[in-house]
Each structure stands twice: as structure tokens, then as C-alpha cells.
Design a protein around this motif. Structure first.
Motif, PDB file in Angstrom:
ATOM      1  N   GLU A 223      -7.368  -2.220   2.519  1.00 58.43           N
ATOM      2  CA  GLU A 223      -6.709  -2.320   3.890  1.00 58.43           C
ATOM      3  C   GLU A 223      -7.209  -2.918   5.151  1.00 58.43           C
ATOM      4  O   GLU A 223      -6.588  -3.427   5.953  1.00 58.43           O
ATOM      5  N   GLY A 224      -8.589  -3.032   5.019  1.00 60.66           N
ATOM      6  CA  GLY A 224      -9.268  -3.533   6.180  1.00 60.66           C
ATOM      7  C   GLY A 224      -9.131  -5.059   6.080  1.00 60.66           C
ATOM      8  O   GLY A 224      -9.455  -5.598   7.285  1.00 60.66           O
ATOM      9  N   ASN A 225      -8.809  -5.614   5.277  1.00 59.16           N
ATOM     10  CA  ASN A 225      -8.527  -7.189   4.984  1.00 59.16           C
ATOM     11  C   ASN A 225      -7.301  -7.495   5.377  1.00 59.16           C
ATOM     12  O   ASN A 225      -6.888  -8.758   5.661  1.00 59.16           O
ATOM     13  N   PHE A 226      -6.233  -6.606   5.776  1.00 59.23           N
ATOM     14  CA  PHE A 226      -5.058  -6.888   6.131  1.00 59.23           C
ATOM     15  C   PHE A 226      -4.565  -6.688   7.631  1.00 59.23           C
ATOM     16  O   PHE A 226      -4.976  -5.620   7.969  1.00 59.23           O
ATOM     17  N   ARG A 227      -4.253  -7.698   8.438  1.00 58.89           N
ATOM     18  CA  ARG A 227      -4.173  -7.305   9.734  1.00 58.89           C
ATOM     19  C   ARG A 227      -2.713  -6.903  10.362  1.00 58.89           C
ATOM     20  O   ARG A 227      -2.445  -6.557  11.649  1.00 58.89           O
ATOM     21  N   SER A 228      -1.614  -7.397   9.598  1.00 56.31           N
ATOM     22  CA  SER A 228      -0.478  -6.805  10.460  1.00 56.31           C
ATOM     23  C   SER A 228       0.226  -6.019   9.267  1.00 56.31           C
ATOM     24  O   SER A 228       0.558  -6.289   8.127  1.00 56.31           O
ATOM     25  N   TRP A 229       0.828  -4.762   9.812  1.00 53.93           N
ATOM     26  CA  TRP A 229       1.362  -3.890   9.175  1.00 53.93           C
ATOM     27  C   TRP A 229       2.878  -3.379   9.428  1.00 53.93           C
ATOM     28  O   TRP A 229       2.894  -3.525  10.830  1.00 53.93           O
ATOM     29  N   GLY A 230       3.504  -3.059   8.534  1.00 52.85           N
ATOM     30  CA  GLY A 230       5.057  -2.537   8.766  1.00 52.85           C
ATOM     31  C   GLY A 230       4.698  -1.080   8.925  1.00 52.85           C
ATOM     32  O   GLY A 230       3.493  -0.361   8.559  1.00 52.85           O
ATOM     33  N   PRO A 231       5.992  -0.543   9.399  1.00 55.22           N
ATOM     34  CA  PRO A 231       5.767   1.145   9.789  1.00 55.22           C
ATOM     35  C   PRO A 231       5.948   1.825   8.457  1.00 55.22           C
ATOM     36  O   PRO A 231       5.706   2.718   8.672  1.00 55.22           O
ATOM     37  N   GLY A 232       6.361   1.050   7.470  1.00 58.16           N
ATOM     38  CA  GLY A 232       6.426   1.950   6.138  1.00 58.16           C
ATOM     39  C   GLY A 232       7.692   2.229   5.894  1.00 58.16           C
ATOM     40  O   GLY A 232       8.654   2.442   6.644  1.00 58.16           O
TER      41      GLY A 232
ATOM     42  N   ILE B  37       0.033  -8.007   5.807  1.00 50.32           N
ATOM     43  CA  ILE B  37      -0.173  -9.274   5.745  1.00 50.32           C
ATOM     44  C   ILE B  37      -1.536  -9.542   6.021  1.00 50.32           C
ATOM     45  O   ILE B  37      -1.945  -9.072   7.122  1.00 50.32           O
ATOM     46  N   GLY B  38      -2.172 -10.618   5.209  1.00 53.30           N
ATOM     47  CA  GLY B  38      -3.344 -10.709   5.494  1.00 53.30           C
ATOM     48  C   GLY B  38      -3.645 -12.477   5.122  1.00 53.30           C
ATOM     49  O   GLY B  38      -2.647 -13.225   4.901  1.00 53.30           O
ATOM     50  N   SER B  39      -4.712 -12.961   5.496  1.00 47.89           N
ATOM     51  CA  SER B  39      -5.009 -14.247   5.355  1.00 47.89           C
ATOM     52  C   SER B  39      -5.339 -14.653   3.965  1.00 47.89           C
ATOM     53  O   SER B  39      -6.152 -14.149   3.280  1.00 47.89           O
ATOM     54  N   ARG B  40      -4.527 -15.854   3.539  1.00 47.64           N
ATOM     55  CA  ARG B  40      -4.719 -16.128   2.196  1.00 47.64           C
ATOM     56  C   ARG B  40      -6.270 -17.061   1.799  1.00 47.64           C
ATOM     57  O   ARG B  40      -6.619 -17.265   0.913  1.00 47.64           O
ATOM     58  N   ASP B  41      -6.773 -17.153   3.241  1.00 43.75           N
ATOM     59  CA  ASP B  41      -8.002 -17.876   3.299  1.00 43.75           C
ATOM     60  C   ASP B  41      -9.125 -16.900   2.767  1.00 43.75           C
ATOM     61  O   ASP B  41     -10.286 -17.179   2.693  1.00 43.75           O
TER      62      ASP B  41
ATOM     63  N   PHE C 215       0.834  -1.370   0.027  1.00 43.96           N
ATOM     64  CA  PHE C 215       0.005   0.049  -0.053  1.00 43.96           C
ATOM     65  C   PHE C 215       0.944   1.146   0.079  1.00 43.96           C
ATOM     66  O   PHE C 215       2.091   1.328   0.289  1.00 43.96           O
ATOM     67  N   ARG C 216       0.299   2.353  -0.401  1.00 40.58           N
ATOM     68  CA  ARG C 216       1.034   3.597  -0.352  1.00 40.58           C
ATOM     69  C   ARG C 216       0.386   4.736   0.001  1.00 40.58           C
ATOM     70  O   ARG C 216      -0.938   4.528  -0.215  1.00 40.58           O
ATOM     71  N   GLN C 217       0.644   5.731   0.834  1.00 37.75           N
ATOM     72  CA  GLN C 217      -0.161   6.778   1.014  1.00 37.75           C
ATOM     73  C   GLN C 217       0.744   8.148   0.896  1.00 37.75           C
ATOM     74  O   GLN C 217       1.872   8.170   1.519  1.00 37.75           O
ATOM     75  N   ALA C 218       0.389   8.809   0.083  1.00 34.50           N
ATOM     76  CA  ALA C 218       0.989  10.304  -0.360  1.00 34.50           C
ATOM     77  C   ALA C 218       0.402  11.295   0.594  1.00 34.50           C
ATOM     78  O   ALA C 218      -0.806  11.218   1.009  1.00 34.50           O
ATOM     79  N   PRO C 219       1.260  12.331   0.777  1.00 35.43           N
ATOM     80  CA  PRO C 219       0.831  13.676   1.772  1.00 35.43           C
ATOM     81  C   PRO C 219      -0.639  13.982   0.997  1.00 35.43           C
ATOM     82  O   PRO C 219      -0.811  14.338  -0.044  1.00 35.43           O
ATOM     83  N   GLY C 220      -1.404  14.022   2.218  1.00 37.05           N
ATOM     84  CA  GLY C 220      -2.714  14.606   1.803  1.00 37.05           C
ATOM     85  C   GLY C 220      -3.697  13.651   1.102  1.00 37.05           C
ATOM     86  O   GLY C 220      -4.815  14.207   0.727  1.00 37.05           O
ATOM     87  N   LYS C 221      -3.445  12.397   0.795  1.00 34.59           N
ATOM     88  CA  LYS C 221      -4.130  11.539   0.199  1.00 34.59           C
ATOM     89  C   LYS C 221      -4.602  10.175   0.931  1.00 34.59           C
ATOM     90  O   LYS C 221      -3.587  10.077   1.977  1.00 34.59           O
ATOM     91  N   GLU C 222      -5.467   9.630   0.628  1.00 35.53           N
ATOM     92  CA  GLU C 222      -6.003   8.322   1.420  1.00 35.53           C
ATOM     93  C   GLU C 222      -4.723   7.253   0.977  1.00 35.53           C
ATOM     94  O   GLU C 222      -4.284   7.032  -0.272  1.00 35.53           O
ATOM     95  N   ARG C 223      -4.716   6.379   1.790  1.00 33.84           N
ATOM     96  CA  ARG C 223      -3.839   5.161   1.553  1.00 33.84           C
ATOM     97  C   ARG C 223      -4.378   4.345   0.282  1.00 33.84           C
ATOM     98  O   ARG C 223      -5.596   4.068   0.502  1.00 33.84           O
ATOM     99  N   GLU C 224      -3.755   3.736  -0.670  1.00 31.44           N
ATOM    100  CA  GLU C 224      -4.330   2.987  -1.487  1.00 31.44           C
ATOM    101  C   GLU C 224      -3.647   1.751  -1.641  1.00 31.44           C
ATOM    102  O   GLU C 224      -1.988   1.569  -1.327  1.00 31.44           O
TER     103      GLU C 224
END
Length: 128
Positions: free
Chosen positions: A112-121, A98-102, A37-46
């Protein structure tokens, strides 16, 4: 605990290439669904790229299709995002998740709501 960590960000000239890495110590990431995923300044994460390593299905956002490639290393503990022909609009903080492959069905579940573990970026800045 499954906590991914990104690396490889930096400043790259427009038209150049950069490779980001996502690693989770001790875990084989090909047992999961991985999202970049990416998030630019002033924009939503995509979502940029999503891949379910169970089904093998991959989703690329239209804005990066043909330029970015997701891959993994032989040990399967690191996932890469190869960024080619980068553009100033690619400037953002890039995160792997990281999300569940199931439960992550490509392409519909690349939110993004389907992924539970996130890195700091990691910050990617494309200079024009």
C-alpha cells in the motif's frame, strides 16, 4: 485531482458474484498502476490485485487467484474487479488505489505504501 471512487459493494451470498468499479473522473486509469486492496475487521489491509497498465503485468493474491479478475472499460476511465465464487473470507472493505506505472513493479511493489491516491472504500459482505 486524481481521486478514485469505488462502487458496487453490497451483500452477496457465498458462491455468488459481484463486480466492483473504480473510477477517477477525467483520468484515463490505464496510464497508472492500479491496486485493489481489502481490509477485514481486525485484520491488516492486504493487496488483492495489482496491475501496472504500463508493463501489463498483473498480480493476484493467492487467496483470490482464479476467482477475481481485474479489467477496464473501453473508455479507460473505470477499472473493474470482478469477484466470482465469493467466500465469507472475502468480506471486507475494498479500496482501489492509484500509483505510478513508472515505479510500481509487479509483483514486488504491491504494498500500500507504493500507491498514493486512495478511494474511500466500498463494503463487501459475503453471507454464508
Amino acid at each position: 485531482q486524481l481521486l478514485p471512487v469505488e462502487s458496487g459493494g453490497g451483500v452477496v451470498p457465498s458462491g455468488g458474484s459481484l463486480r466492483l468499479s473504480c473510477a477517477a473522473s477525467g483520468f484515463s486509469l490505464d496510464r497508472y498502476a492500479i491496486g485493489w486492496f481489502r481490509q477485514a475487521p481486525g485484520k491488516e489491509r492486504e493487496a488483492v490485485v495489482c496491475k501496472n497498465y504500463g508493463s501489463g503485468h498483473t498480480y493476484y493474491a493467492d487467496s483470490v487467484d482464479g476467482r477475481f479478475i481485474i479489467s477496464r472499460d473501453v473508455s479507460k476511465t473505470t477499472i473493474y474487479l470482478q469477484m466470482n465464487d465469493v467466500k465469507p473470507d472475502d468480506t471486507a472493505v475494498y479500496s482501489c488505489a492509484i500509483g505510478s506505472r513508472d515505479t510500481v513493479v509487479i509483483p514486488w511493489d504491491c504494498g500500500e505504501g507504493n500507491f498514493r491516491s486512495w478511494g474511500p472504500g466500498t463494503q463487501v459482505t459475503v453471507s454464508s
